[in-house]
Design an enzyme around this catalytic site. Structure first.
Site, short mmCIF file in Angstrom:
data_model
loop_
_atom_site.label_atom_id
_atom_site.label_comp_id
_atom_site.label_asym_id
_atom_site.label_seq_id
_atom_site.Cartn_x
_atom_site.Cartn_y
_atom_site.Cartn_z
N CYS A 1 49.01 48.52 30.38
CA CYS A 1 48.95 47.87 31.62
C CYS A 1 47.69 48.42 32.03
O CYS A 1 47.37 47.28 33.44
CB CYS A 1 49.71 47.37 31.96
SG CYS A 1 51.34 48.83 33.01
N HIS B 1 35.73 45.61 39.86
CA HIS B 1 35.09 44.04 39.70
C HIS B 1 34.04 43.34 38.43
O HIS B 1 34.32 42.29 37.38
CB HIS B 1 34.75 43.57 40.60
CG HIS B 1 34.98 41.75 40.56
ND1 HIS B 1 35.76 41.01 40.40
CD2 HIS B 1 33.65 40.83 40.16
CE1 HIS B 1 34.96 39.65 40.20
NE2 HIS B 1 33.34 39.77 40.26
C1 PEP Z 1 47.98 51.71 36.45
O1 PEP Z 1 47.76 52.66 37.36
O2 PEP Z 1 46.83 51.55 35.61
C2 PEP Z 1 48.29 50.84 37.25
C3 PEP Z 1 48.29 49.37 35.96
O3 PEP Z 1 49.00 50.43 37.85
P1 PEP Z 1 48.03 49.97 39.38
O4 PEP Z 1 46.29 49.26 38.94
O5 PEP Z 1 48.75 48.57 40.75
O6 PEP Z 1 47.90 51.57 40.49
#
Ligand code: PEP
Ligand code: MG
Length: 545
Positions: free
Chosen positions: A477, A185
Protein backbone atom coordinates in the site's frame (compact mmCIF):
# COMPACT_ATOMS: atom_id res chain seq x y z
CA UNK A 1 21.94 19.55 -25.55
CA UNK A 2 22.67 19.61 -21.84
CA UNK A 3 21.90 16.35 -20.06
CA UNK A 4 20.88 16.51 -16.39
CA UNK A 5 20.11 13.58 -14.10
CA UNK A 6 17.50 13.16 -11.43
CA UNK A 7 15.20 10.43 -10.19
CA UNK A 8 12.74 8.98 -12.69
CA UNK A 9 9.42 8.62 -10.87
CA UNK A 10 7.11 7.93 -13.79
CA UNK A 11 8.13 5.90 -16.83
CA UNK A 12 8.12 6.79 -20.50
CA UNK A 13 9.82 9.17 -22.89
CA UNK A 14 8.60 12.45 -24.29
CA UNK A 15 9.99 15.58 -25.91
CA UNK A 16 8.76 19.03 -26.78
CA UNK A 17 8.87 22.73 -25.96
CA UNK A 18 9.38 23.66 -22.32
CA UNK A 19 7.08 25.80 -20.21
CA UNK A 20 8.45 27.04 -16.91
CA UNK A 21 6.19 27.19 -13.91
CA UNK A 22 6.50 30.78 -12.66
CA UNK A 23 8.64 31.17 -9.57
CA UNK A 24 7.29 32.99 -6.52
CA UNK A 25 7.14 36.78 -6.68
CA UNK A 26 9.92 38.86 -5.12
CA UNK A 27 9.22 39.82 -1.53
CA UNK A 28 7.02 42.94 -1.44
CA UNK A 29 8.78 45.81 0.44
CA UNK A 30 7.68 46.99 3.90
CA UNK A 31 8.14 50.64 3.03
CA UNK A 32 7.20 53.35 2.33
CA UNK A 33 4.50 53.40 4.98
CA UNK A 34 1.02 53.89 3.56
CA UNK A 35 -0.69 57.24 4.05
CA UNK A 36 -4.23 55.91 4.41
CA UNK A 37 -4.03 52.62 6.35
CA UNK A 38 -7.76 51.99 6.47
CA UNK A 39 -8.14 52.36 2.67
CA UNK A 40 -5.09 50.13 2.17
CA UNK A 41 -6.42 47.50 4.62
CA UNK A 42 -9.77 47.51 2.82
CA UNK A 43 -8.08 46.16 -0.36
CA UNK A 44 -7.13 42.87 1.27
CA UNK A 45 -10.44 41.02 1.66
CA UNK A 46 -11.63 41.78 -1.89
CA UNK A 47 -8.29 40.56 -3.29
CA UNK A 48 -8.56 37.34 -1.27
CA UNK A 49 -12.12 36.92 -2.48
CA UNK A 50 -11.08 37.38 -6.12
CA UNK A 51 -8.40 34.70 -5.68
CA UNK A 52 -10.88 32.35 -4.01
CA UNK A 53 -13.49 32.96 -6.71
CA UNK A 54 -10.93 32.24 -9.41
CA UNK A 55 -10.05 28.94 -7.72
CA UNK A 56 -13.73 28.04 -7.22
CA UNK A 57 -14.36 28.78 -10.92
CA UNK A 58 -11.52 26.42 -11.87
CA UNK A 59 -12.95 23.85 -9.43
CA UNK A 60 -16.32 24.05 -11.18
CA UNK A 61 -14.70 22.91 -14.44
CA UNK A 62 -13.19 19.68 -13.07
CA UNK A 63 -14.12 16.58 -11.06
CA UNK A 64 -12.72 14.31 -8.37
CA UNK A 65 -9.36 15.01 -6.76
CA UNK A 66 -8.76 18.15 -8.80
CA UNK A 67 -12.01 19.67 -7.58
CA UNK A 68 -11.23 18.85 -3.94
CA UNK A 69 -7.73 20.34 -4.19
CA UNK A 70 -8.92 23.58 -5.77
CA UNK A 71 -11.79 23.96 -3.32
CA UNK A 72 -9.48 23.41 -0.36
CA UNK A 73 -7.07 26.05 -1.64
CA UNK A 74 -9.95 28.45 -2.32
CA UNK A 75 -11.25 27.93 1.22
CA UNK A 76 -7.80 28.74 2.56
CA UNK A 77 -7.79 32.01 0.58
CA UNK A 78 -11.15 32.90 2.12
CA UNK A 79 -9.95 32.15 5.66
CA UNK A 80 -10.95 35.30 7.57
CA UNK A 81 -8.12 34.88 10.08
CA UNK A 82 -5.55 35.44 7.34
CA UNK A 83 -7.21 38.61 5.98
CA UNK A 84 -7.92 40.06 9.40
CA UNK A 85 -4.34 39.52 10.60
CA UNK A 86 -3.06 41.24 7.43
CA UNK A 87 -5.50 44.15 7.93
CA UNK A 88 -4.28 44.49 11.50
CA UNK A 89 -0.67 44.73 10.27
CA UNK A 90 -1.63 47.51 7.84
CA UNK A 91 -3.47 49.44 10.53
CA UNK A 92 -0.86 48.99 13.24
CA UNK A 93 2.36 49.36 11.26
CA UNK A 94 1.30 51.20 8.10
CA UNK A 95 2.52 48.27 5.96
CA UNK A 96 1.51 48.17 2.29
CA UNK A 97 -1.19 45.52 1.78
CA UNK A 98 1.04 43.04 -0.19
CA UNK A 99 3.65 43.14 2.56
CA UNK A 100 1.01 42.69 5.26
CA UNK A 101 -0.38 39.62 3.47
CA UNK A 102 3.15 38.21 3.21
CA UNK A 103 3.82 38.65 6.93
CA UNK A 104 0.41 37.36 8.04
CA UNK A 105 0.67 34.26 5.84
CA UNK A 106 4.24 33.61 6.97
CA UNK A 107 3.15 33.70 10.62
CA UNK A 108 0.42 31.21 9.80
CA UNK A 109 2.83 29.00 7.86
CA UNK A 110 5.35 29.13 10.70
CA UNK A 111 2.80 27.82 13.18
CA UNK A 112 1.97 24.94 10.81
CA UNK A 113 5.65 24.22 10.34
CA UNK A 114 6.16 24.13 14.10
CA UNK A 115 3.36 21.57 14.36
CA UNK A 116 5.41 19.43 11.99
CA UNK A 117 4.66 16.45 9.77
CA UNK A 118 1.77 16.48 7.34
CA UNK A 119 0.50 19.82 8.65
CA UNK A 120 3.92 21.20 7.82
CA UNK A 121 3.40 20.00 4.26
CA UNK A 122 0.40 22.34 4.06
CA UNK A 123 2.86 25.23 4.37
CA UNK A 124 3.23 24.96 0.60
CA UNK A 125 -0.54 25.58 0.19
CA UNK A 126 -0.40 28.61 2.50
CA UNK A 127 2.48 30.02 0.44
CA UNK A 128 0.52 29.34 -2.72
CA UNK A 129 -2.51 31.25 -1.44
CA UNK A 130 -0.27 34.04 -0.12
CA UNK A 131 1.41 34.50 -3.51
CA UNK A 132 -1.88 34.52 -5.38
CA UNK A 133 -3.30 37.24 -3.11
CA UNK A 134 -0.12 39.32 -3.36
CA UNK A 135 -0.17 39.02 -7.18
CA UNK A 136 -3.79 40.13 -7.19
CA UNK A 137 -2.95 43.16 -5.00
CA UNK A 138 -0.02 44.05 -7.28
CA UNK A 139 -2.01 43.42 -10.46
CA UNK A 140 0.60 40.96 -11.82
CA UNK A 141 0.49 37.38 -13.15
CA UNK A 142 0.23 34.89 -10.29
CA UNK A 143 2.95 32.29 -9.87
CA UNK A 144 2.17 28.76 -11.04
CA UNK A 145 1.51 26.99 -14.32
CA UNK A 146 0.64 29.37 -17.15
CA UNK A 147 -2.17 28.40 -19.52
CA UNK A 148 -0.70 25.84 -21.90
CA UNK A 149 -1.27 26.52 -25.60
CA UNK A 150 0.48 23.48 -27.07
CA UNK A 151 1.77 20.13 -25.78
CA UNK A 152 4.66 21.04 -23.46
CA UNK A 153 7.18 19.74 -20.96
CA UNK A 154 6.65 21.47 -17.61
CA UNK A 155 9.76 22.55 -15.68
CA UNK A 156 9.28 23.60 -12.05
CA UNK A 157 10.95 23.81 -8.66
CA UNK A 158 8.22 21.48 -7.40
CA UNK A 159 4.51 21.29 -8.11
CA UNK A 160 1.79 22.06 -5.58
CA UNK A 161 -1.56 20.28 -5.84
CA UNK A 162 -3.29 23.57 -6.71
CA UNK A 163 -0.77 24.21 -9.52
CA UNK A 164 -1.69 21.04 -11.27
CA UNK A 165 -5.24 20.19 -10.27
CA UNK A 166 -6.81 21.30 -13.54
CA UNK A 167 -3.91 20.72 -15.92
CA UNK A 168 -5.12 19.52 -19.29
CA UNK A 169 -3.47 16.08 -19.51
CA UNK A 170 -3.46 16.26 -23.32
CA UNK A 171 -1.19 19.30 -23.19
CA UNK A 172 1.39 17.99 -20.73
CA UNK A 173 4.10 15.81 -22.25
CA UNK A 174 6.23 15.35 -19.13
CA UNK A 175 7.05 16.85 -15.72
CA UNK A 176 10.55 17.74 -14.54
CA UNK A 177 11.27 19.29 -11.14
CA UNK A 178 14.38 20.46 -9.32
CA UNK A 179 13.01 19.24 -5.98
CA UNK A 180 10.60 16.50 -4.89
CA UNK A 181 10.99 12.76 -4.38
CA UNK A 182 9.34 9.43 -5.24
CA UNK A 183 6.36 10.15 -2.97
CA UNK A 184 5.97 13.83 -3.93
CA UNK A 185 2.86 15.29 -5.51
CA UNK A 186 4.70 15.56 -8.84
CA UNK A 187 5.37 11.81 -8.86
CA UNK A 188 1.81 10.90 -7.98
CA UNK A 189 0.39 13.28 -10.56
CA UNK A 190 2.64 12.08 -13.37
CA UNK A 191 1.77 8.45 -12.77
CA UNK A 192 -1.91 9.28 -12.73
CA UNK A 193 -1.59 11.12 -16.05
CA UNK A 194 0.58 8.36 -17.50
CA UNK A 195 3.35 10.76 -18.47
CA UNK A 196 7.08 10.59 -17.76
CA UNK A 197 8.48 12.53 -14.81
CA UNK A 198 11.93 13.15 -13.41
CA UNK A 199 12.32 14.81 -9.99
CA UNK A 200 15.26 16.00 -7.89
CA UNK A 201 17.07 17.33 -10.99
CA UNK A 202 19.78 19.53 -9.53
CA UNK A 203 20.64 22.59 -11.62
CA UNK A 204 17.40 22.50 -13.61
CA UNK A 205 16.27 26.02 -12.75
CA UNK A 206 19.68 27.54 -13.44
CA UNK A 207 19.29 26.57 -17.12
CA UNK A 208 17.20 29.48 -18.33
CA UNK A 209 18.03 29.46 -22.04
CA UNK A 210 16.58 26.06 -23.02
CA UNK A 211 13.46 26.14 -25.21
CA UNK A 212 12.87 22.39 -25.48
CA UNK A 213 13.57 19.18 -23.61
CA UNK A 214 13.73 15.43 -24.05
CA UNK A 215 12.63 13.56 -20.95
CA UNK A 216 13.46 9.96 -20.11
CA UNK A 217 11.39 8.90 -17.12
CA UNK A 218 12.86 5.40 -17.16
CA UNK A 219 16.47 6.51 -16.94
CA UNK A 220 15.76 9.63 -14.84
CA UNK A 221 17.37 12.10 -17.26
CA UNK A 222 16.37 15.29 -19.03
CA UNK A 223 18.20 16.77 -22.02
CA UNK A 224 17.71 20.51 -22.43
CA UNK A 225 18.04 22.11 -25.85
CA UNK A 226 18.35 25.69 -27.05
CA UNK A 227 16.78 24.64 -30.37
CA UNK A 228 13.27 23.28 -30.83
CA UNK A 229 13.07 19.46 -30.87
CA UNK A 230 10.61 17.16 -32.57
CA UNK A 231 7.56 16.73 -30.36
CA UNK A 232 7.23 13.24 -28.99
CA UNK A 233 4.18 12.26 -26.96
CA UNK A 234 4.50 9.62 -24.27
CA UNK A 235 2.92 6.26 -24.93
CA UNK A 236 0.09 6.10 -22.46
CA UNK A 237 -1.23 2.87 -21.03
CA UNK A 238 -4.59 2.11 -22.60
CA UNK A 239 -6.96 2.03 -19.64
CA UNK A 240 -10.18 1.60 -21.58
CA UNK A 241 -10.15 -2.12 -20.86
CA UNK A 242 -10.03 -1.69 -17.06
CA UNK A 243 -13.05 -3.60 -15.80
CA UNK A 244 -12.57 -3.16 -12.08
CA UNK A 245 -11.63 -6.84 -11.60
CA UNK A 246 -7.95 -7.02 -10.80
CA UNK A 247 -5.72 -9.82 -11.96
CA UNK A 248 -3.27 -11.09 -14.55
CA UNK A 249 -4.20 -12.19 -18.08
CA UNK A 250 -4.11 -15.83 -16.99
CA UNK A 251 -6.53 -15.30 -14.15
CA UNK A 252 -4.32 -14.85 -11.06
CA UNK A 253 -6.46 -12.68 -8.81
CA UNK A 254 -4.83 -9.46 -7.54
CA UNK A 255 -6.99 -6.87 -5.78
CA UNK A 256 -6.58 -3.34 -7.13
CA UNK A 257 -7.45 -1.04 -4.25
CA UNK A 258 -7.30 2.67 -3.37
CA UNK A 259 -5.64 4.57 -0.54
CA UNK A 260 -7.94 7.10 1.13
CA UNK A 261 -7.55 9.61 3.92
CA UNK A 262 -10.96 11.24 4.15
CA UNK A 263 -14.47 11.00 2.78
CA UNK A 264 -13.56 13.30 -0.15
CA UNK A 265 -11.10 10.69 -1.45
CA UNK A 266 -13.76 8.00 -1.72
CA UNK A 267 -15.49 9.63 -4.70
CA UNK A 268 -12.25 9.45 -6.69
CA UNK A 269 -11.68 5.86 -5.54
CA UNK A 270 -15.14 4.73 -6.62
CA UNK A 271 -15.01 6.51 -9.98
CA UNK A 272 -11.55 5.06 -10.72
CA UNK A 273 -13.02 1.56 -10.36
CA UNK A 274 -11.10 0.58 -7.21
CA UNK A 275 -12.24 -2.77 -5.83
CA UNK A 276 -12.13 -1.43 -2.30
CA UNK A 277 -9.69 0.35 0.00
CA UNK A 278 -6.31 -1.13 0.91
CA UNK A 279 -5.33 1.71 3.23
CA UNK A 280 -7.60 4.14 5.05
CA UNK A 281 -5.22 6.51 6.84
CA UNK A 282 -7.46 7.36 9.83
CA UNK A 283 -4.97 9.85 11.31
CA UNK A 284 -5.76 12.15 8.37
CA UNK A 285 -9.21 12.71 9.91
CA UNK A 286 -7.59 14.20 13.03
CA UNK A 287 -4.42 16.06 12.02
CA UNK A 288 -5.78 19.30 13.43
CA UNK A 289 -7.63 17.84 16.46
CA UNK A 290 -6.31 18.88 19.87
CA UNK A 291 -8.58 16.51 21.82
CA UNK A 292 -9.28 12.88 21.19
CA UNK A 293 -12.58 12.59 19.30
CA UNK A 294 -15.08 10.48 21.27
CA UNK A 295 -16.23 7.10 19.99
CA UNK A 296 -19.45 8.48 18.47
CA UNK A 297 -17.56 11.17 16.55
CA UNK A 298 -15.02 8.67 15.27
CA UNK A 299 -17.76 6.22 14.35
CA UNK A 300 -19.52 8.84 12.22
CA UNK A 301 -16.28 9.93 10.51
CA UNK A 302 -15.27 6.36 9.65
CA UNK A 303 -18.77 5.38 8.52
CA UNK A 304 -18.78 8.28 6.06
CA UNK A 305 -15.62 6.90 4.42
CA UNK A 306 -16.82 3.28 4.54
CA UNK A 307 -20.35 3.74 3.17
CA UNK A 308 -19.45 3.96 -0.54
CA UNK A 309 -17.73 0.57 -0.13
CA UNK A 310 -20.64 -1.44 1.29
CA UNK A 311 -20.01 -5.09 0.48
CA UNK A 312 -16.40 -4.36 -0.51
CA UNK A 313 -13.12 -4.81 1.35
CA UNK A 314 -11.74 -1.85 3.30
CA UNK A 315 -8.57 -1.97 5.39
CA UNK A 316 -8.76 0.63 8.15
CA UNK A 317 -5.37 1.53 9.56
CA UNK A 318 -5.38 2.54 13.22
CA UNK A 319 -3.85 5.93 14.06
CA UNK A 320 -0.36 6.32 12.64
CA UNK A 321 0.59 9.22 14.89
CA UNK A 322 4.06 10.58 15.43
CA UNK A 323 7.09 11.56 13.30
CA UNK A 324 5.76 13.20 10.14
CA UNK A 325 2.13 13.02 11.36
CA UNK A 326 1.95 14.27 14.97
CA UNK A 327 -1.51 14.29 16.54
CA UNK A 328 -2.27 16.95 19.15
CA UNK A 329 -4.01 14.50 21.48
CA UNK A 330 -1.26 11.86 21.33
CA UNK A 331 1.76 14.01 22.03
CA UNK A 332 4.76 11.82 22.74
CA UNK A 333 6.99 14.74 23.71
CA UNK A 334 10.16 15.96 22.06
CA UNK A 335 12.30 13.17 20.60
CA UNK A 336 15.79 13.45 19.11
CA UNK A 337 14.80 11.21 16.13
CA UNK A 338 11.02 11.26 15.70
CA UNK A 339 11.03 8.81 12.77
CA UNK A 340 12.74 6.32 15.09
CA UNK A 341 10.64 7.28 18.07
CA UNK A 342 7.31 6.44 19.66
CA UNK A 343 5.11 6.41 16.58
CA UNK A 344 2.43 4.25 14.97
CA UNK A 345 1.42 1.25 17.10
CA UNK A 346 4.12 2.16 19.65
CA UNK A 347 1.93 5.02 20.84
CA UNK A 348 -0.78 2.50 21.67
CA UNK A 349 1.47 0.56 24.05
CA UNK A 350 1.39 3.59 26.35
CA UNK A 351 -2.20 4.52 25.54
CA UNK A 352 -4.08 1.25 24.87
CA UNK A 353 -7.29 3.00 25.89
CA UNK A 354 -7.04 5.26 22.81
CA UNK A 355 -6.56 2.21 20.55
CA UNK A 356 -9.47 0.38 22.17
CA UNK A 357 -11.80 3.34 21.68
CA UNK A 358 -10.75 3.58 18.05
CA UNK A 359 -11.31 -0.15 17.48
CA UNK A 360 -14.75 0.17 19.08
CA UNK A 361 -15.60 3.04 16.70
CA UNK A 362 -14.28 1.12 13.67
CA UNK A 363 -16.32 -1.97 14.57
CA UNK A 364 -19.46 0.16 14.92
CA UNK A 365 -18.79 2.01 11.65
CA UNK A 366 -18.29 -1.33 9.90
CA UNK A 367 -21.76 -2.38 10.99
CA UNK A 368 -23.28 0.97 10.04
CA UNK A 369 -21.79 0.87 6.55
CA UNK A 370 -21.88 -2.77 5.53
CA UNK A 371 -18.27 -2.58 4.30
CA UNK A 372 -16.09 -5.68 4.79
CA UNK A 373 -13.75 -4.08 7.29
CA UNK A 374 -10.31 -5.29 8.38
CA UNK A 375 -8.02 -3.35 10.70
CA UNK A 376 -4.30 -2.89 10.30
CA UNK A 377 -1.63 -1.55 12.66
CA UNK A 378 1.16 0.76 11.47
CA UNK A 379 4.85 0.57 12.43
CA UNK A 380 4.97 -2.96 13.81
CA UNK A 381 8.42 -4.37 14.57
CA UNK A 382 7.90 -7.84 16.09
CA UNK A 383 5.50 -10.81 16.03
CA UNK A 384 4.64 -10.11 19.71
CA UNK A 385 3.48 -6.62 18.80
CA UNK A 386 1.42 -8.06 15.94
CA UNK A 387 -0.17 -10.64 18.26
CA UNK A 388 -0.94 -7.93 20.85
CA UNK A 389 -2.75 -5.90 18.21
CA UNK A 390 -4.67 -8.85 16.75
CA UNK A 391 -5.91 -9.82 20.18
CA UNK A 392 -7.25 -6.32 20.87
CA UNK A 393 -8.91 -6.16 17.44
CA UNK A 394 -10.65 -9.48 18.01
CA UNK A 395 -11.76 -8.39 21.48
CA UNK A 396 -13.35 -5.36 19.82
CA UNK A 397 -15.28 -7.71 17.54
CA UNK A 398 -13.20 -7.16 14.38
CA UNK A 399 -12.43 -10.54 12.94
CA UNK A 400 -9.78 -9.68 10.36
CA UNK A 401 -6.59 -8.03 11.60
CA UNK A 402 -3.30 -7.37 9.90
CA UNK A 403 -0.18 -5.25 10.22
CA UNK A 404 1.94 -3.08 7.99
CA UNK A 405 5.47 -4.13 7.13
CA UNK A 406 7.36 -0.85 7.26
CA UNK A 407 10.28 -1.75 9.51
CA UNK A 408 13.04 -3.97 8.11
CA UNK A 409 12.84 -6.20 11.22
CA UNK A 410 9.22 -7.01 10.38
CA UNK A 411 10.20 -8.00 6.84
CA UNK A 412 13.02 -10.22 8.11
CA UNK A 413 10.65 -12.07 10.44
CA UNK A 414 7.67 -12.06 8.05
CA UNK A 415 6.74 -15.75 8.50
CA UNK A 416 6.34 -15.44 12.26
CA UNK A 417 4.61 -12.09 11.83
CA UNK A 418 2.10 -13.65 9.43
CA UNK A 419 1.39 -16.42 11.95
CA UNK A 420 0.13 -13.75 14.34
CA UNK A 421 -2.19 -11.96 11.87
CA UNK A 422 -4.56 -12.51 8.96
CA UNK A 423 -2.59 -10.48 6.40
CA UNK A 424 0.25 -8.00 5.98
CA UNK A 425 0.58 -4.93 3.78
CA UNK A 426 3.96 -3.54 2.84
CA UNK A 427 4.38 0.20 3.39
CA UNK A 428 7.14 0.78 0.87
CA UNK A 429 7.40 4.51 1.69
CA UNK A 430 8.59 3.87 5.23
CA UNK A 431 10.25 0.53 4.50
CA UNK A 432 12.51 2.29 1.96
CA UNK A 433 13.35 5.10 4.39
CA UNK A 434 14.33 2.63 7.13
CA UNK A 435 16.21 0.22 4.86
CA UNK A 436 18.32 3.02 3.40
CA UNK A 437 18.44 5.22 6.53
CA UNK A 438 17.23 8.01 4.22
CA UNK A 439 14.50 10.45 5.27
CA UNK A 440 11.62 9.96 2.83
CA UNK A 441 10.89 13.69 2.77
CA UNK A 442 14.38 14.78 1.67
CA UNK A 443 14.68 15.50 -2.05
CA UNK A 444 18.45 15.10 -1.77
CA UNK A 445 17.99 11.42 -0.81
CA UNK A 446 15.24 10.70 -3.34
CA UNK A 447 17.42 8.21 -5.23
CA UNK A 448 17.75 6.00 -2.15
CA UNK A 449 14.01 6.10 -1.57
CA UNK A 450 13.36 4.87 -5.12
CA UNK A 451 11.14 1.79 -4.71
CA UNK A 452 13.01 0.08 -7.57
CA UNK A 453 16.09 -0.25 -5.37
CA UNK A 454 16.97 -3.95 -5.52
CA UNK A 455 17.65 -4.06 -1.76
CA UNK A 456 14.02 -3.04 -1.15
CA UNK A 457 12.76 -5.52 -3.75
CA UNK A 458 14.72 -8.32 -2.07
CA UNK A 459 13.04 -7.58 1.26
CA UNK A 460 9.62 -7.58 -0.43
CA UNK A 461 10.51 -10.93 -2.01
CA UNK A 462 11.12 -12.35 1.47
CA UNK A 463 7.70 -11.15 2.57
CA UNK A 464 6.10 -12.60 -0.58
CA UNK A 465 7.69 -15.99 0.09
CA UNK A 466 6.47 -15.90 3.69
CA UNK A 467 2.96 -15.19 2.39
CA UNK A 468 3.11 -18.22 0.09
CA UNK A 469 4.44 -20.46 2.89
CA UNK A 470 1.83 -19.42 5.43
CA UNK A 471 -1.02 -19.12 2.92
CA UNK A 472 -1.76 -15.57 4.09
CA UNK A 473 -2.13 -12.58 1.78
CA UNK A 474 0.58 -10.00 1.26
CA UNK A 475 -0.33 -6.59 -0.13
CA UNK A 476 1.51 -3.36 -0.91
CA UNK A 477 0.00 0.00 0.00
CA UNK A 478 3.02 2.31 -0.36
CA UNK A 479 3.60 4.49 -3.42
CA UNK A 480 5.41 1.60 -5.15
CA UNK A 481 2.01 0.10 -5.92
CA UNK A 482 1.10 3.11 -8.10
CA UNK A 483 3.81 2.39 -10.68
CA UNK A 484 2.31 0.14 -13.40
CA UNK A 485 5.56 -1.65 -14.25
CA UNK A 486 6.61 -2.05 -10.63
CA UNK A 487 3.10 -3.26 -9.78
CA UNK A 488 3.66 -6.20 -12.17
CA UNK A 489 7.01 -6.94 -10.52
CA UNK A 490 5.42 -6.85 -7.06
CA UNK A 491 2.87 -9.43 -8.20
CA UNK A 492 5.78 -11.53 -9.43
CA UNK A 493 7.24 -11.25 -5.92
CA UNK A 494 4.07 -12.74 -4.42
CA UNK A 495 2.01 -9.62 -3.69
CA UNK A 496 -1.73 -10.20 -4.14
CA UNK A 497 -3.20 -6.74 -3.53
CA UNK A 498 -1.99 -3.34 -4.69
CA UNK A 499 -3.36 -0.23 -3.02
CA UNK A 500 -2.62 3.22 -4.39
CA UNK A 501 -3.73 6.79 -4.98
CA UNK A 502 -7.08 6.48 -6.77
CA UNK A 503 -5.92 8.14 -9.96
CA UNK A 504 -3.37 5.37 -10.57
CA UNK A 505 -5.95 2.55 -10.31
CA UNK A 506 -6.94 2.27 -14.02
CA UNK A 507 -3.33 2.31 -15.27
CA UNK A 508 -2.06 -0.24 -12.74
CA UNK A 509 -5.14 -2.47 -13.20
CA UNK A 510 -4.82 -2.36 -16.99
CA UNK A 511 -1.06 -2.93 -16.99
CA UNK A 512 -1.49 -6.06 -14.88
CA UNK A 513 -4.39 -7.38 -16.94
CA UNK A 514 -2.14 -7.40 -20.01
CA UNK A 515 0.45 -9.86 -18.68
CA UNK A 516 0.61 -13.40 -17.29
CA UNK A 517 1.69 -14.34 -13.78
CA UNK A 518 4.59 -16.26 -15.32
CA UNK A 519 5.83 -13.07 -17.02
CA UNK A 520 5.49 -11.12 -13.76
CA UNK A 521 7.55 -13.76 -11.99
CA UNK A 522 10.23 -13.62 -14.68
CA UNK A 523 10.37 -9.83 -14.44
CA UNK A 524 10.59 -10.06 -10.65
CA UNK A 525 13.43 -12.58 -10.81
CA UNK A 526 15.41 -10.40 -13.22
CA UNK A 527 14.79 -7.18 -11.27
CA UNK A 528 15.86 -8.88 -8.03
CA UNK A 529 19.14 -9.94 -9.57
CA UNK A 530 19.96 -6.38 -10.66
CA UNK A 531 22.60 -4.37 -8.82
CA UNK A 532 20.90 -0.99 -9.22
CA UNK A 533 17.68 0.84 -10.03
CA UNK A 534 18.33 1.41 -13.74
CA UNK A 535 19.27 -2.23 -14.37
CA UNK A 536 16.29 -3.46 -12.35
CA UNK A 537 13.86 -1.35 -14.38
CA UNK A 538 15.43 -2.28 -17.69
CA UNK A 539 15.39 -5.97 -16.78
CA UNK A 540 11.72 -5.82 -15.79
CA UNK A 541 10.79 -4.03 -18.98
CA UNK A 542 12.73 -6.51 -21.10
CA UNK A 543 10.92 -9.42 -19.44
CA UNK A 544 7.61 -8.22 -20.88
CA UNK A 545 8.89 -7.64 -24.41
C1 PEP B 1 4.03 3.61 3.82
O1 PEP B 1 4.84 3.91 4.72
O2 PEP B 1 4.38 3.11 2.73
C2 PEP B 1 2.60 3.86 4.00
C3 PEP B 1 1.72 3.45 3.11
O3 PEP B 1 2.22 4.60 5.09
P1 PEP B 1 2.35 6.20 5.17
O4 PEP B 1 2.75 6.69 3.80
O5 PEP B 1 1.04 6.69 5.61
O6 PEP B 1 3.44 6.35 6.19
MG1 MG C 1 4.15 4.42 6.69
Amino acid sequence: MLRLSGVGVSDGRAAGPVVRVAEPLPEPPASPAVTDPSAEAARISPAAETVANGLFARAAGVEGDAKAVLETTAAMAMDPSLSSRAEQLVNQRGLPAPRAVLEAANEFAESLRATGGYLAERVRDVHDVRDRIIAELLGVRPPGVPTLLEPSVLLARDLAPADTADLDPDLVLALVTEEGGPTSHTAILARSLGIPAVVAVRGLLAETSAVAAEVDGDGGTVSLSEEPVEVRSPERIDTTGWTGDGGTSDGERVKILANVGAAADTTAAVSAGAEGVGLFRTEFCYLAAQDEPDVATQRAAYAEVLEPFAGKPVVVRTLDAGADKPLGFLDTGAEPNPALGVRGLRVAFDRPDVLDRQLEAIAAAAEDSGAEVSVMAPMVATPEEAAWFTERARTAGITRAGVMVEIPAAALIASELLEAVDFVSVGTNDLAQYVFAADRQLGALAGLNDPWQPALLRLIAMIGRAGAETGKPVGVCGEAAADPLLGRVLVGLGVRSLSMVATAVPAVGSALAGVSLRACERAARDALAAPDVATAKAAARAAFE
